[in-house]
Design a protein around this motif. Structure first.
Motif, PDB file in Angstrom:
ATOM      1  N   UNK A  62       0.837  -1.204   0.000  1.00  0.00           N
ATOM      2  CA  UNK A  62       0.000   0.000   0.000  1.00  0.00           C
ATOM      3  C   UNK A  62       0.872   1.254   0.000  1.00  0.00           C
ATOM      4  N   UNK A  63       1.888   1.270   0.855  1.00  0.00           N
ATOM      5  CA  UNK A  63       2.780   2.432   0.918  1.00  0.00           C
ATOM      6  C   UNK A  63       3.507   2.653  -0.400  1.00  0.00           C
ATOM      7  N   UNK A  64       3.928   1.570  -1.041  1.00  0.00           N
ATOM      8  CA  UNK A  64       4.603   1.687  -2.340  1.00  0.00           C
ATOM      9  C   UNK A  64       3.649   2.269  -3.385  1.00  0.00           C
ATOM     10  N   UNK A  65       2.403   1.819  -3.363  1.00  0.00           N
ATOM     11  CA  UNK A  65       1.422   2.358  -4.312  1.00  0.00           C
ATOM     12  C   UNK A  65       1.115   3.819  -4.019  1.00  0.00           C
ATOM     13  N   UNK A  66       1.028   4.186  -2.744  1.00  0.00           N
ATOM     14  CA  UNK A  66       0.818   5.598  -2.406  1.00  0.00           C
ATOM     15  C   UNK A  66       1.972   6.448  -2.931  1.00  0.00           C
ATOM     16  N   UNK A  67       3.208   5.990  -2.732  1.00  0.00           N
ATOM     17  CA  UNK A  67       4.372   6.732  -3.239  1.00  0.00           C
ATOM     18  C   UNK A  67       4.324   6.843  -4.759  1.00  0.00           C
ATOM     19  N   UNK A  68       3.984   5.732  -5.423  1.00  0.00           N
ATOM     20  CA  UNK A  68       3.890   5.751  -6.884  1.00  0.00           C
ATOM     21  C   UNK A  68       2.822   6.738  -7.345  1.00  0.00           C
ATOM     22  N   UNK A  69       1.685   6.746  -6.676  1.00  0.00           N
ATOM     23  CA  UNK A  69       0.598   7.653  -7.048  1.00  0.00           C
ATOM     24  C   UNK A  69       1.011   9.111  -6.840  1.00  0.00           C
ATOM     25  N   UNK A  70       1.706   9.386  -5.751  1.00  0.00           N
ATOM     26  CA  UNK A  70       2.155  10.749  -5.485  1.00  0.00           C
ATOM     27  C   UNK A  70       3.198  11.176  -6.509  1.00  0.00           C
ATOM     28  N   UNK A  71       4.141  10.293  -6.817  1.00  0.00           N
ATOM     29  CA  UNK A  71       5.141  10.608  -7.849  1.00  0.00           C
ATOM     30  C   UNK A  71       4.464  10.822  -9.197  1.00  0.00           C
ATOM     31  N   UNK A  72       3.515   9.962  -9.522  1.00  0.00           N
ATOM     32  CA  UNK A  72       2.784  10.066 -10.784  1.00  0.00           C
ATOM     33  C   UNK A  72       2.049  11.405 -10.862  1.00  0.00           C
ATOM     34  N   UNK A  73       1.449  11.811  -9.758  1.00  0.00           N
ATOM     35  CA  UNK A  73       0.729  13.081  -9.724  1.00  0.00           C
ATOM     36  C   UNK A  73       1.684  14.249  -9.945  1.00  0.00           C
ATOM     37  N   UNK A  74       2.878  14.169  -9.380  1.00  0.00           N
ATOM     38  CA  UNK A  74       3.868  15.217  -9.598  1.00  0.00           C
ATOM     39  C   UNK A  74       4.281  15.321 -11.056  1.00  0.00           C
ATOM     40  N   UNK A  75       4.532  14.190 -11.677  1.00  0.00           N
ATOM     41  CA  UNK A  75       4.896  14.175 -13.100  1.00  0.00           C
ATOM     42  C   UNK A  75       3.738  14.693 -13.944  1.00  0.00           C
ATOM     43  N   UNK A  76       2.556  14.248 -13.606  1.00  0.00           N
ATOM     44  CA  UNK A  76       1.355  14.672 -14.335  1.00  0.00           C
ATOM     45  C   UNK A  76       1.207  16.194 -14.272  1.00  0.00           C
ATOM     46  N   UNK A  77       1.352  16.767 -13.084  1.00  0.00           N
ATOM     47  CA  UNK A  77       1.196  18.216 -12.945  1.00  0.00           C
ATOM     48  C   UNK A  77       2.313  18.990 -13.618  1.00  0.00           C
ATOM     49  N   UNK A  78       3.478  18.366 -13.769  1.00  0.00           N
ATOM     50  CA  UNK A  78       4.578  19.020 -14.467  1.00  0.00           C
ATOM     51  C   UNK A  78       4.324  19.044 -15.972  1.00  0.00           C
ATOM     52  N   UNK A  79       3.904  17.910 -16.515  1.00  0.00           N
ATOM     53  CA  UNK A  79       3.724  17.803 -17.962  1.00  0.00           C
ATOM     54  C   UNK A  79       2.353  18.247 -18.448  1.00  0.00           C
ATOM     55  N   UNK A  80       1.354  18.146 -17.590  1.00  0.00           N
ATOM     56  CA  UNK A  80      -0.012  18.545 -17.938  1.00  0.00           C
ATOM     57  C   UNK A  80      -0.581  19.403 -16.813  1.00  0.00           C
ATOM     58  N   UNK A  81      -0.123  20.649 -16.694  1.00  0.00           N
ATOM     59  CA  UNK A  81      -0.592  21.482 -15.591  1.00  0.00           C
ATOM     60  C   UNK A  81      -2.106  21.670 -15.636  1.00  0.00           C
ATOM     61  N   UNK A  82      -2.660  21.881 -14.467  1.00  0.00           N
ATOM     62  CA  UNK A  82      -4.111  22.087 -14.377  1.00  0.00           C
ATOM     63  C   UNK A  82      -4.481  23.338 -15.154  1.00  0.00           C
ATOM     64  N   UNK A  83      -5.617  23.289 -15.840  1.00  0.00           N
ATOM     65  CA  UNK A  83      -6.041  24.466 -16.604  1.00  0.00           C
ATOM     66  C   UNK A  83      -6.395  25.604 -15.656  1.00  0.00           C
ATOM     67  N   UNK A  84      -6.126  26.809 -16.108  1.00  0.00           N
ATOM     68  CA  UNK A  84      -6.464  27.999 -15.336  1.00  0.00           C
ATOM     69  C   UNK A  84      -7.792  28.510 -15.874  1.00  0.00           C
ATOM     70  N   UNK A  85      -8.725  28.748 -14.981  1.00  0.00           N
ATOM     71  CA  UNK A  85     -10.036  29.217 -15.435  1.00  0.00           C
ATOM     72  C   UNK A  85      -9.925  30.629 -15.979  1.00  0.00           C
TER      73      UNK A  85
END
Length: 99
Positions: free
Chosen positions: A59-82
Motif C-alpha cells: 500500500x505504501x509503495x502504491x501511495x508513493x507511486x501515485x504521489x510521484x505520478x501526480x507530480x509528473x502529471x502536474x509538471x507535464x499537464x498542468x491544471x487548466x487555469x479558469x
C-alpha cells in the motif's frame, strides 16, 4: 483553431492520467484497508502479522507511486487555469500598475 485542438488533446491526456492516478490511490487504499482489517481478526497471529506488514508495504509503495505520478502529471499537464482566475489576475496587475 489548431491551438484549441492541441489544448483539448492536452486536457484529454490530463484527464486520462488523472483517472489512472485515482486508480492507483484507490488500489493503495484498498490494500491499506485489507491490512487494517487483519488487525481486527480474533485469530490474529504472527503469520497474519507478516501478511499485514506485506500489505502495508504494498500500500505504501502504491501511495508513493501515485504521489510521484501526480507530480509528473502536474509538471507535464498542468491544471487548466479558469478564465475567471486569468481575468482577476490581469485586473490585479493593472491595478498594481496604476497604483
Amino acid at each position: 483553431m489548431q491551438d484549441h485542438d492541441t489544448y483539448a488533446k492536452r486536457m484529454a491526456c490530463r484527464q486520462l492520467a488523472m483517472e489512472q492516478n485515482q486508480k492507483l490511490f484507490d488500489q493503495a487504499n484498498a490494500l491499506s484497508r485489507s491490512a487494517f482489517d487483519l488487525l481486527e481478526r480474533t485469530d490474529f497471529d504472527s503469520q497474519m502479522f507478516d501478511q499485514y506488514l506485506r500489505l502495508r508495504r504494498k500500500a505504501e509503495a502504491l501511495f508513493r507511486e501515485a504521489i510521484d505520478h501526480l507530480g509528473v502529471l502536474n509538471t507535464h499537464f498542468p491544471a487548466p487555469v479558469s478564465r475567471v482566475a486569468t481575468k482577476q489576475t490581469k485586473v490585479a496587475r493593472l491595478e498594481q500598475e496604476v497604483a
